[in-house]
Design a protein around this motif. Structure first.
Motif, PDB file in Angstrom:
ATOM      1  N   THR A 144       0.856  -1.183   0.000  1.00  0.00           N
ATOM      2  CA  THR A 144       0.000   0.000   0.000  1.00  0.00           C
ATOM      3  C   THR A 144       0.894   1.235   0.000  1.00  0.00           C
ATOM      4  N   ARG A 145       0.573   2.183  -0.840  1.00  0.00           N
ATOM      5  CA  ARG A 145       1.355   3.417  -0.867  1.00  0.00           C
ATOM      6  C   ARG A 145       0.702   4.480   0.021  1.00  0.00           C
ATOM      7  N   ARG A 146       1.524   5.142   0.821  1.00  0.00           N
ATOM      8  CA  ARG A 146       1.076   6.310   1.571  1.00  0.00           C
ATOM      9  C   ARG A 146       1.728   7.523   0.913  1.00  0.00           C
ATOM     10  N   ILE A 147       0.922   8.300   0.197  1.00  0.00           N
ATOM     11  CA  ILE A 147       1.442   9.387  -0.633  1.00  0.00           C
ATOM     12  C   ILE A 147       1.443  10.697   0.159  1.00  0.00           C
ATOM     13  N   HIS A 148       2.546  11.428   0.042  1.00  0.00           N
ATOM     14  CA  HIS A 148       2.621  12.747   0.674  1.00  0.00           C
ATOM     15  C   HIS A 148       2.980  13.783  -0.392  1.00  0.00           C
ATOM     16  N   PRO A 149       2.545  15.027  -0.225  1.00  0.00           N
ATOM     17  CA  PRO A 149       2.791  16.067  -1.237  1.00  0.00           C
ATOM     18  C   PRO A 149       4.259  16.503  -1.260  1.00  0.00           C
ATOM     19  N   VAL A 150       4.678  17.028  -2.407  1.00  0.00           N
ATOM     20  CA  VAL A 150       6.021  17.595  -2.569  1.00  0.00           C
ATOM     21  C   VAL A 150       5.914  18.910  -3.338  1.00  0.00           C
ATOM     22  N   PRO A 151       6.890  19.817  -3.148  1.00  0.00           N
ATOM     23  CA  PRO A 151       6.785  21.152  -3.762  1.00  0.00           C
ATOM     24  C   PRO A 151       7.326  21.223  -5.192  1.00  0.00           C
ATOM     25  N   TYR A 152       7.265  20.133  -5.940  1.00  0.00           N
ATOM     26  CA  TYR A 152       7.683  20.154  -7.346  1.00  0.00           C
ATOM     27  C   TYR A 152       6.733  19.248  -8.128  1.00  0.00           C
ATOM     28  N   ASP A 153       6.689  19.461  -9.438  1.00  0.00           N
ATOM     29  CA  ASP A 153       5.767  18.675 -10.268  1.00  0.00           C
ATOM     30  C   ASP A 153       6.549  17.674 -11.123  1.00  0.00           C
ATOM     31  N   GLN A 154       5.807  16.886 -11.909  1.00  0.00           N
ATOM     32  CA  GLN A 154       6.419  15.846 -12.729  1.00  0.00           C
ATOM     33  C   GLN A 154       7.363  16.437 -13.766  1.00  0.00           C
ATOM     34  N   GLU A 155       7.025  17.589 -14.279  1.00  0.00           N
ATOM     35  CA  GLU A 155       7.866  18.239 -15.292  1.00  0.00           C
ATOM     36  C   GLU A 155       9.238  18.601 -14.712  1.00  0.00           C
ATOM     37  N   GLU A 156       9.249  19.157 -13.495  1.00  0.00           N
ATOM     38  CA  GLU A 156      10.524  19.501 -12.865  1.00  0.00           C
ATOM     39  C   GLU A 156      11.335  18.245 -12.555  1.00  0.00           C
TER      40      GLU A 156
END
Length: 529
Positions: free
Chosen positions: A71-83
């Motif tokens: 199971t994945r526990r996802i947390h936010p990050v301050p960059y996107d897939q493009e970066e």
């Protein structure tokens, strides 16, 4: 009554079986990229044995995809897939930039920091995300499994008060030695980036000695901000090496078939080659390539997942060399096809590397010398032409070249002729095949598979809530106690005191015995005058 007892017994049996099947709960804090591949194999194997696996994953990532095994526990990050993709592209392209001997270390450091700085943002976001931390606290895990190359999982294990298992490959700076006080004699244990063997000349030992002190500067540059982050999360002053020393087990992706022999601690387990698998059935496309290669066979070419394209001029030089050998070349490459690509060279975006290396028609392996690829080459007994790009790859290539199992080329300086000659040598000269087969036999001659050994020790830590009986007392000593400087100082003080007292006693005795006679002589002379 007997029927009732039988029903109760059956019920108890199935409840016990259900409890066993549920297994323990393991928290996994991975390192994205190629580091995840070995950890993923272990996590999936643990899941198949009934354990519940939760993987902490940044919302934007490279390889940390969904799976039925965890199971994945996802947390936010301050960059996107493009970066993310832009940083990895930049990281890959810089490996082919010209560099000079004096500036090479700084160029390498700056290039690595393109990705490492992003990893720090990832860690910072995780440890400051209150919802994720609350979920992890309430989940009551039995152990934490992490890659300690960067210390996010190390800090989280301390925050959650969990026993931890580290999966590590000795980069950067051989942390398992530096932070755990494992004996690492500079006389025969070469430092990373030196490309030395364990049999060093005097000047190499001098360089090895100096590099060992430069490692401390690199460690400070990499980890000082993590120490500040740890103090923020834990609410107290933190010495990062002390956190690393709390690991229950270090699973090291080493094997002395590949590594140079050296001392290790009792809580260190070697699982080199855990990513090697039995040869599977080839997809139809690749089976057709292999069958069409005839008696000459095939050559596998891959520079790993971190390099998506090569500068055009260098790609053309490589393509020219590949076109001059009779073998069919399967080249994993996602960049623009070089215009001079020969008919015997097939470009593919992905290839089943281990399955192809295990095929009897495979004659050689062109690799960037990443540890996964090298171990797969050893497992399947395929001689290598190595083009290392960054990190520990130069040292990996040196190890294989020292053992006569391959040839190393400098990808920035090599010519088309250099690559052609290297390929012909490893394919046609029997010594390379004989040496790699000898290493393969040694590597496979073991009582338990590396993957099973890794799974056993993770389960061991979950069952026993750690492995404190394997923890060396060296972890509890101060630096001066570890080096016995206090003992040396004490003995030196006693020695100097004894010397001083002996000297004073001798001087006093001398004055008593001979000083009086001198005074008598002087008084006698004065009377005669």
């Amino acid at each position: 009554m007997a029927c009732l007892l039988r029903r109760v017994s059956v019920t108890v049996f199935f409840l016990a079986l259900w409890g066993f099947a549920l297994g323990d709960r393991l928290l996994v804090v991975p390192q994205d990229g190629s580091h995840w591949l070995s950890m993923k194999d272990i996590a999936e194997h643990l899941s198949e044995k009934g354990h519940e696996i939760v993987v902490v994953v940044p919302k934007v990532n490279l390889l940390l995809q969904e799976s039925k095994h965890y199971t994945r526990r996802i947390h936010p990050v301050p960059y996107d897939q493009e970066e993310l993709e832009a940083r990895y592209r930049s990281f890959g392209k810089h490996h082919f930039s010209p560099r000079w001997l004096v500036t090479a270390p700084m160029v390498e450091y700056r290039n690595n920091m393109i990705v490492i700085n992003m990893y720090f943002l990832n860690c910072q976001s995780l440890l400051r995300h209150s919802d994720t931390l609350r979920f992890l606290r309430e989940s009551k895990f039995d152990a934490l499994f992490t890659d300690p190359a960067l210390p996010c999982g190390v800090i989280l294990a301390e925050y959650l008060n969990l026993p931890s298992v580290y999966l590590f490959r000795g980069f950067p700076c051989a942390l398992e030695n530096t932070f755990t006080r494992t004996p690492s004699p500079l006389s025969y244990v070469p430092r990373y980036y030196t490309q030395f063997s364990d049999k060093m000349t005097f000047l190499q030992r001098v360089a090895n000695f100096l590099v060992s002190y430069l490692e401390n500067i690199l460690l400070y540059a990499l980890y000082s901000k993590y120490e500040d982050l740890a103090e923020e999360v834990l609410g107290r002053q933190v010495h990062l090496p002390a956190l690393y020393r709390k690991a229950s087990i270090w699973l090291l992706r080493y094997d002395f078939v590949f590594e140079y022999p050296r001392p290790v601690m009792p809580n260190m387990v070697f699982i080199g080659g855990s990513s090697c698998k039995k040869q599977g059935i080839l997809p139809r496309e690749f089976e057709a390539y292999v069958n069409a290669s005839g008696e000459h066979g095939i050559v596998i070419f891959s520079l790993g997942s971190m390099v998506s394209e090569i500068p055009e001029q260098k790609a053309m030089e490589i393509a020219d060399a590949l076109g001059k050998i009779p073998q069919t070349v399967l080249w994993r490459y996602t960049g623009t096809p070089p215009p001079n690509l020969a008919k015997n060279t097939k470009l593919v975006k992905w290839l089943p590397q281990n399955d192809l290396l295990g095929h009897p028609k495979t004659r050689a392996f062109i690799t960037h010398s990443g540890s996964h690829g090298v171990y797969e080459g050893i497992c399947n007994g395929v001689p290598m032409v190595m083009m290392p790009l960054f990190g520990d790859q130069m040292d990996n290539a040196k190890r294989m070249e020292t053992r006569g199992a391959g040839i190393t080329l400098n990808v920035l300086e090599m010519s088309s002729e250099d690559l052609e000659n290297a390929l012909k040598a490893v394919i046609n000269e029997k010594s390379y095949k004989e040496n790699i087969m000898r290493l393969s036999r040694l590597h496979k001659d073991r009582p338990i598979e590396p993957l099973d050994l890794a799974v056993f020790w993770v389960e061991f830590v979950m069952r026993h809530k750690g492995a404190s009986h394997l923890r060396p007392a060296a972890h509890d000593l101060t630096w001066y106690q570890y080096h016995s400087l206090d003992v040396i100082g004490f003995l030196l003080a006693i020695t100097l005191t004894v010397i001083f007292i002996t000297f004073k006693a001798c001087a006093f005795t001398f004055r008593k015995c001979f000083g009086k006679k001198e005074r008598v002589k002087k008084s006698h002379k004065s009377k005669t005058h």
